[in-house]
Write an enzyme that holds these catalytic residues in place. Sequence first.
Site, PDB file in Angstrom:
ATOM      1  N   SER A 106       0.866  -1.183   0.000  1.00  0.00           N
ATOM      2  CA  SER A 106       0.000   0.000   0.000  1.00  0.00           C
ATOM      3  C   SER A 106       0.894   1.221   0.000  1.00  0.00           C
ATOM      4  CB  SER A 106      -0.841  -0.017   1.289  1.00  0.00           C
ATOM      5  OG  SER A 106      -1.477   1.224   1.494  1.00  0.00           O
ATOM      6  N   TYR A 160      -1.606  -1.565  10.440  1.00  0.00           N
ATOM      7  CA  TYR A 160      -1.676  -1.602   8.973  1.00  0.00           C
ATOM      8  C   TYR A 160      -0.352  -1.122   8.373  1.00  0.00           C
ATOM      9  CZ  TYR A 160      -3.840  -1.196   4.319  1.00  0.00           C
ATOM     10  OH  TYR A 160      -4.152  -1.343   2.991  1.00  0.00           O
TER      11      TYR A 160
HETATM   12  P1  NAI Z   1     -11.558  -5.800  -0.273  1.00  0.00           P
HETATM   13  O1  NAI Z   1     -12.084  -5.898   1.107  1.00  0.00           O
HETATM   14  O2  NAI Z   1     -12.432  -5.330  -1.367  1.00  0.00           O
HETATM   15  O3  NAI Z   1     -10.922  -7.186  -0.717  1.00  0.00           O
HETATM   16  C1  NAI Z   1     -10.103  -7.901   0.165  1.00  0.00           C
HETATM   17  C2  NAI Z   1     -10.569  -9.337   0.170  1.00  0.00           C
HETATM   18  O4  NAI Z   1      -9.713 -10.060   1.068  1.00  0.00           O
HETATM   19  C3  NAI Z   1     -12.002  -9.470   0.692  1.00  0.00           C
HETATM   20  O5  NAI Z   1     -12.806 -10.180  -0.222  1.00  0.00           O
HETATM   21  C4  NAI Z   1     -11.831 -10.233   2.012  1.00  0.00           C
HETATM   22  O6  NAI Z   1     -12.904 -11.121   2.283  1.00  0.00           O
HETATM   23  C5  NAI Z   1     -10.528 -10.972   1.769  1.00  0.00           C
HETATM   24  N1  NAI Z   1      -9.878 -11.364   3.014  1.00  0.00           N
HETATM   25  C6  NAI Z   1      -9.767 -10.666   4.167  1.00  0.00           C
HETATM   26  N2  NAI Z   1      -9.145 -11.396   5.095  1.00  0.00           N
HETATM   27  C7  NAI Z   1      -8.835 -12.571   4.518  1.00  0.00           C
HETATM   28  C8  NAI Z   1      -8.175 -13.739   4.968  1.00  0.00           C
HETATM   29  N3  NAI Z   1      -7.751 -13.869   6.241  1.00  0.00           N
HETATM   30  N4  NAI Z   1      -8.001 -14.763   4.103  1.00  0.00           N
HETATM   31  C9  NAI Z   1      -8.467 -14.673   2.837  1.00  0.00           C
HETATM   32  N5  NAI Z   1      -9.134 -13.607   2.356  1.00  0.00           N
HETATM   33  C10 NAI Z   1      -9.287 -12.566   3.193  1.00  0.00           C
HETATM   34  O7  NAI Z   1     -10.255  -4.875  -0.170  1.00  0.00           O
HETATM   35  P2  NAI Z   1      -9.270  -4.308  -1.287  1.00  0.00           P
HETATM   36  O8  NAI Z   1      -9.314  -2.852  -1.162  1.00  0.00           O
HETATM   37  O9  NAI Z   1      -9.519  -4.939  -2.581  1.00  0.00           O
HETATM   38  O10 NAI Z   1      -7.875  -4.792  -0.687  1.00  0.00           O
HETATM   39  C11 NAI Z   1      -7.012  -5.716  -1.329  1.00  0.00           C
HETATM   40  C12 NAI Z   1      -5.608  -5.408  -0.877  1.00  0.00           C
HETATM   41  O11 NAI Z   1      -5.243  -4.107  -1.296  1.00  0.00           O
HETATM   42  C13 NAI Z   1      -5.411  -5.427   0.635  1.00  0.00           C
HETATM   43  O12 NAI Z   1      -4.197  -6.049   0.938  1.00  0.00           O
HETATM   44  C14 NAI Z   1      -5.369  -3.953   0.997  1.00  0.00           C
HETATM   45  O13 NAI Z   1      -4.644  -3.717   2.174  1.00  0.00           O
HETATM   46  C15 NAI Z   1      -4.698  -3.379  -0.227  1.00  0.00           C
HETATM   47  N6  NAI Z   1      -4.909  -1.948  -0.458  1.00  0.00           N
HETATM   48  C16 NAI Z   1      -6.158  -1.450  -0.705  1.00  0.00           C
HETATM   49  C17 NAI Z   1      -6.324  -0.094  -0.935  1.00  0.00           C
HETATM   50  C18 NAI Z   1      -7.654   0.511  -1.215  1.00  0.00           C
HETATM   51  O14 NAI Z   1      -7.711   1.762  -1.301  1.00  0.00           O
HETATM   52  N7  NAI Z   1      -8.717  -0.242  -1.388  1.00  0.00           N
HETATM   53  C19 NAI Z   1      -5.168   0.826  -0.904  1.00  0.00           C
HETATM   54  C20 NAI Z   1      -3.923   0.190  -0.615  1.00  0.00           C
HETATM   55  C21 NAI Z   1      -3.798  -1.148  -0.411  1.00  0.00           C
END
Ligand code: NAI
Length: 291
Positions: free
Chosen positions: A147, A160
């Site tokens: 991130s 985080y």
């Molecule tokens: P999201 O919540 O839409 O998708 C993340 C997915 O990971 C979800 O479907 C959730 O159920 C799954 N998940 C959570 N814990 C889990 C576990 N223990 N085992 C397996 N699956 C699990 O979130 P997003 O935004 O798509 O995030 C994806 C990655 O991107 C994360 O690592 C987040 O930290 C990173 N990120 C997101 C940003 C944003 O602005 N959305 C910015 C910077 C980084």
Amino acid sequence: MSEGITDFEGRTAFVTGGARGIGLGIARALLRRGVNVAIADISAEALDHAADVLALPQERLRCYRLDVADREQYADVARRVAADLGEVTLLFNNAGVIDSISPARATYDMWDYVLGINLNGVYNGIQTFLPGMLASGRPCHIVNTSSEAGLITGGSGFLYHTSKFAVMGLSEAMRDELDHHDIGVSVLFPGPVATDIVQNTRRIRPAGAPAHSPRVTGILDAAHLHLHRDGADPDGVGEVVLDAVEHNLPYIATRNRSREALARRTEEIVAAMDHAERMLSRLGDAAIKHT
Ligand code: NAI
């Protein structure tokens, strides 16, 4: 330096947190290139939804329920993926949660929970699939999701930030070490992306996790609105990620608005080094004079 991957057709990819948000965007970009995709996610409901919207035959897409922090579960899912879709040669360690618990309220359990998913989850993926990649005899690629919060601190909570800084370091070091095995490693550090990460994290917070203070609750509510107002499209991010895999790029960004903060951090670190050099050389002179 390894070439990027261009022979996507028929390969197998594993995408964690792939049922929603950025992971789903990456899965779509892979599917467009003819890759067979294994989506792993902790949410069974989100997996069902992803399977419905992607609507592809089983030989192209499989969904697996997985908690990336659980190593036994991970090994079991990996065995099933190999049997269902073949050896994984493209790995996307993307699952993550954002829990901005303040240091004053944090507990060991919260540390284990956030680091267990955001950092150990990434390593668990690598430890699970690397042997197969090494044995495959073909170029492979790993993308780890960090991130902008892994480059500069502020606003996302210390757990985080810690986890995302660690994913940056792990990725950079692994890239150096895996290059001669023809395995590329890239690190994705998105700015805001329009996903429901704040709400999704709230839903799976462990029972007994300390309540957020009103201040942190407000920060998370504002972050949720900000992501949807100003965030990049997750499908667009998926394409940016695949472009980086094609060119074996070390770093994958989604915007260019942290330049000043990053430069400031680097300048402060270099200034501390200069200061130390001056101070230690003065102390050295003094020490010599007094002996
Ligand atoms: P999201 O919540 O839409 O998708 C993340 C997915 O990971 C979800 O479907 C959730 O159920 C799954 N998940 C959570 N814990 C889990 C576990 N223990 N085992 C397996 N699956 C699990 O979130 P997003 O935004 O798509 O995030 C994806 C990655 O991107 C994360 O690592 C987040 O930290 C990173 N990120 C997101 C940003 C944003 O602005 N959305 C910015 C910077 C980084």
